[in-house]
Design an enzyme around this catalytic site. Structure first.
Site, PDB file in Angstrom:
ATOM      1  N   SER A 127      42.590  36.823  45.519  1.00 21.18           N
ATOM      2  CA  SER A 127      43.469  36.688  44.235  1.00 21.18           C
ATOM      3  C   SER A 127      43.984  35.499  44.094  1.00 21.18           C
ATOM      4  CB  SER A 127      43.865  37.867  43.403  1.00 21.18           C
ATOM      5  OG  SER A 127      44.439  37.505  42.628  1.00 21.18           O
ATOM      6  N   TYR A 137      52.193  42.195  43.836  1.00 20.79           N
ATOM      7  CA  TYR A 137      50.045  42.303  43.857  1.00 20.79           C
ATOM      8  C   TYR A 137      50.107  40.915  44.517  1.00 20.79           C
ATOM      9  CZ  TYR A 137      45.670  41.597  42.268  1.00 20.79           C
ATOM     10  OH  TYR A 137      44.452  41.025  41.874  1.00 20.79           O
TER      11      TYR A 137
HETATM   12  P1  NDP Z   1      38.304  46.617  37.549  1.00 18.54           P
HETATM   13  O1  NDP Z   1      39.989  47.465  37.293  1.00 18.54           O
HETATM   14  O2  NDP Z   1      37.441  46.424  36.382  1.00 18.54           O
HETATM   15  O3  NDP Z   1      37.797  47.746  38.932  1.00 18.54           O
HETATM   16  C1  NDP Z   1      38.715  48.124  40.224  1.00 18.54           C
HETATM   17  C2  NDP Z   1      37.778  49.000  40.962  1.00 18.54           C
HETATM   18  O4  NDP Z   1      39.074  49.707  41.539  1.00 18.54           O
HETATM   19  C3  NDP Z   1      37.647  49.962  39.963  1.00 18.54           C
HETATM   20  O5  NDP Z   1      35.776  50.543  40.621  1.00 18.54           O
HETATM   21  C4  NDP Z   1      38.369  51.626  40.201  1.00 18.54           C
HETATM   22  O6  NDP Z   1      37.341  52.555  40.503  1.00 18.54           O
HETATM   23  C5  NDP Z   1      38.202  50.442  41.569  1.00 18.54           C
HETATM   24  N1  NDP Z   1      39.502  52.131  42.397  1.00 18.54           N
HETATM   25  C6  NDP Z   1      40.810  51.348  42.477  1.00 18.54           C
HETATM   26  N2  NDP Z   1      42.135  52.147  42.163  1.00 18.54           N
HETATM   27  C7  NDP Z   1      41.107  53.214  43.628  1.00 18.54           C
HETATM   28  C8  NDP Z   1      41.343  53.991  44.725  1.00 18.54           C
HETATM   29  N3  NDP Z   1      42.622  54.500  44.665  1.00 18.54           N
HETATM   30  N4  NDP Z   1      40.257  54.478  45.246  1.00 18.54           N
HETATM   31  C9  NDP Z   1      39.290  53.996  44.916  1.00 18.54           C
HETATM   32  N5  NDP Z   1      38.841  53.108  44.235  1.00 18.54           N
HETATM   33  C10 NDP Z   1      39.569  52.605  43.806  1.00 18.54           C
HETATM   34  O7  NDP Z   1      38.989  45.580  37.778  1.00 18.54           O
HETATM   35  P2  NDP Z   1      38.665  44.185  38.825  1.00 18.54           P
HETATM   36  O8  NDP Z   1      36.899  44.594  39.508  1.00 18.54           O
HETATM   37  O9  NDP Z   1      39.430  43.366  38.331  1.00 18.54           O
HETATM   38  O10 NDP Z   1      38.774  44.389  40.387  1.00 18.54           O
HETATM   39  C11 NDP Z   1      38.390  44.697  41.540  1.00 18.54           C
HETATM   40  C12 NDP Z   1      38.799  43.767  42.430  1.00 18.54           C
HETATM   41  O11 NDP Z   1      39.330  42.469  41.889  1.00 18.54           O
HETATM   42  C13 NDP Z   1      40.182  44.195  43.071  1.00 18.54           C
HETATM   43  O12 NDP Z   1      40.672  44.199  43.905  1.00 18.54           O
HETATM   44  C14 NDP Z   1      41.357  43.328  41.869  1.00 18.54           C
HETATM   45  O13 NDP Z   1      42.413  43.193  42.379  1.00 18.54           O
HETATM   46  C15 NDP Z   1      40.450  42.109  42.185  1.00 18.54           C
HETATM   47  N6  NDP Z   1      40.550  40.572  41.411  1.00 18.54           N
HETATM   48  C16 NDP Z   1      40.477  40.663  40.132  1.00 18.54           C
HETATM   49  C17 NDP Z   1      41.164  39.593  39.556  1.00 18.54           C
HETATM   50  C18 NDP Z   1      40.722  39.590  38.094  1.00 18.54           C
HETATM   51  O14 NDP Z   1      41.431  38.970  37.129  1.00 18.54           O
HETATM   52  N7  NDP Z   1      40.034  40.998  37.217  1.00 18.54           N
HETATM   53  C19 NDP Z   1      41.166  38.113  39.499  1.00 18.54           C
HETATM   54  C20 NDP Z   1      41.291  38.766  41.125  1.00 18.54           C
HETATM   55  C21 NDP Z   1      41.446  39.391  41.580  1.00 18.54           C
HETATM   56  P3  NDP Z   1      37.826  54.019  39.744  1.00 18.54           P
HETATM   57  O15 NDP Z   1      39.410  54.078  39.319  1.00 18.54           O
HETATM   58  O16 NDP Z   1      37.002  54.780  39.391  1.00 18.54           O
HETATM   59  O17 NDP Z   1      39.272  54.483  41.218  1.00 18.54           O
HETATM   60  C1  8X3 Z   2      43.777  39.011  38.754  1.00 16.21           C
HETATM   61  C2  8X3 Z   2      44.385  37.310  39.438  1.00 16.21           C
HETATM   62  O1  8X3 Z   2      46.174  35.795  38.273  1.00 16.21           O
HETATM   63  O2  8X3 Z   2      45.841  38.292  37.007  1.00 16.21           O
HETATM   64  O3  8X3 Z   2      44.078  39.031  40.450  1.00 16.21           O
HETATM   65  O4  8X3 Z   2      46.150  38.025  39.738  1.00 16.21           O
HETATM   66  S1  8X3 Z   2      45.713  36.967  38.390  1.00 16.21           S
END
Ligand code: NDP
Ligand code: 8X3
Length: 256
Positions: free
Chosen positions: A138, A151
């Site tokens: 991130s 985070y």
């Molecule tokens: P979402 O919430 O849409 O997706 C997160 C996914 O992670 C879901 O499929 C969820 O599935 C899964 N997950 C969470 N906890 C667990 C667990 N304990 N075991 C297995 N699966 C898990 O968010 P994003 O797609 O945005 O996030 C994906 C990644 O990208 C994360 O690592 C997030 O930190 C990162 N990220 C996101 C950003 C954003 O702004 N959106 C920016 C930068 C990074 P389920 O709940 O079914 O288990």
């Molecule tokens: C997700 C991006 O800016 O919300 O990782 O931390 S931010």
């Protein structure tokens, strides 16, 4: 050669979009997340030519991760690309008010979950002399903001751990990449803000954020480069996002 792609957190957001992107290339998929129903409905919408193995998995459960990898069915055991995507942010409170359980959940998922998956999958990649691990970091790893505390720390781990993997893997053809997205509209904010839909929508209002598909494209791209090319880290932000000036407090006066 047809590749087998393992994606954690494939039930929404980036993980789901990555599944669709790799399915469009005819790859075989291993998809996991805690919400099995979501995975099932995703699988029904993918091309029938794409072989898919679904598994309910909580990456915070060390034994479950080990059993899942040990019991991958025949035909899905040789993972070519591991997308360590499962992750979350919980809360925006300042450190002195944050919920310690939230911090621990973020570490258990974003740090330990990613380590566990990597440790299970990597030996096979090294033995087969092929493979690529794509870790989702991130911008929060690089640019702290109020409330990013645990985070951001967990995502800084992702970057440094990935670099450490590259150091260990020198002499093997196994590749490692960290993708670091900025503002991206997925279920991320809904989870972080604990189901408050209004606040979660507000995060993206009047912006043109990254989409899950934008990130899936970068994940696909780094894995499709010639096999001698390793993208170490790729930070991706929407054009509408940038940096501000350093914060300066003007209230403390003579207290400090
Ligand atoms: P979402 O919430 O849409 O997706 C997160 C996914 O992670 C879901 O499929 C969820 O599935 C899964 N997950 C969470 N906890 C667990 C667990 N304990 N075991 C297995 N699966 C898990 O968010 P994003 O797609 O945005 O996030 C994906 C990644 O990208 C994360 O690592 C997030 O930190 C990162 N990220 C996101 C950003 C954003 O702004 N959106 C920016 C930068 C990074 P389920 O709940 O079914 O288990
Ligand atoms: C997700 C991006 O800016 O919300 O990782 O931390 S931010």
């Amino acid at each position: 050669m047809k590749k087998t792609i393992l994606i954690t957190g494939a039930s929404s957001g980036f993980g789901e979009a990555c599944a669709r992107r790799f399915a469009a290339e005819g790859c075989d998929l291993v998809l996991c997340a805690r919400r099995l129903q979501r995975l099932e409905s995703l699988a029904t919408s993918l091309s029938p030519s794409c072989r898919v193995h679904l598994q309910q998995l909580d990456v915070t459960d060390r034994e479950a991760v080990a059993a899942f990898v040990d019991r991958l069915p025949e035909g899905f055991r040789e993972i070519d690309v591991l997308v360590n995507n499962a992750g979350l942010a919980l809360g925006m409170e300042p450190a002195h008010e944050a919920d310690l359980d939230d911090w621990e959940t973020m570490v258990d998922t974003n740090v330990k979950g990613l380590m566990r998956m990597t440790r299970q999958i990597l030996p096979g990649m090294v033995a087969r002399r092929r493979g690529h691990i794509v870790n989702i970091g991130s911008t929060a790893a690089n640019w702290p903001y109020p409330g990013s505390n645990a985070y951001g720390g967990s995502k800084a781990f992702v970057k440094q751990f990935s670099r450490g993997l590259r150091a260990d893997l020198l002499g093997t053809p196994v590749r490692v990449t960290t993708i670091e997205p900025g503002l991206a509209e997925t279920e991320f904010s809904l989870v972080r803000l604990k189901g408050d839909e209004g606040k979660a929508k507000g995060v993206y209002s009047d912006t043109h954020p990254l989409s899950a598909e934008d990130i899936a494209e970068t994940v696909y791209w780094v894995t499709s480069l010639p096999s001698h090319v390793n993208v170490n880290v790729m930070e991706v932000m929407p054009v509408c996002q940038g940096w501000g000036p350093m914060a300066i407090d003007r209230t403390l006066g003579d207290e400090v």
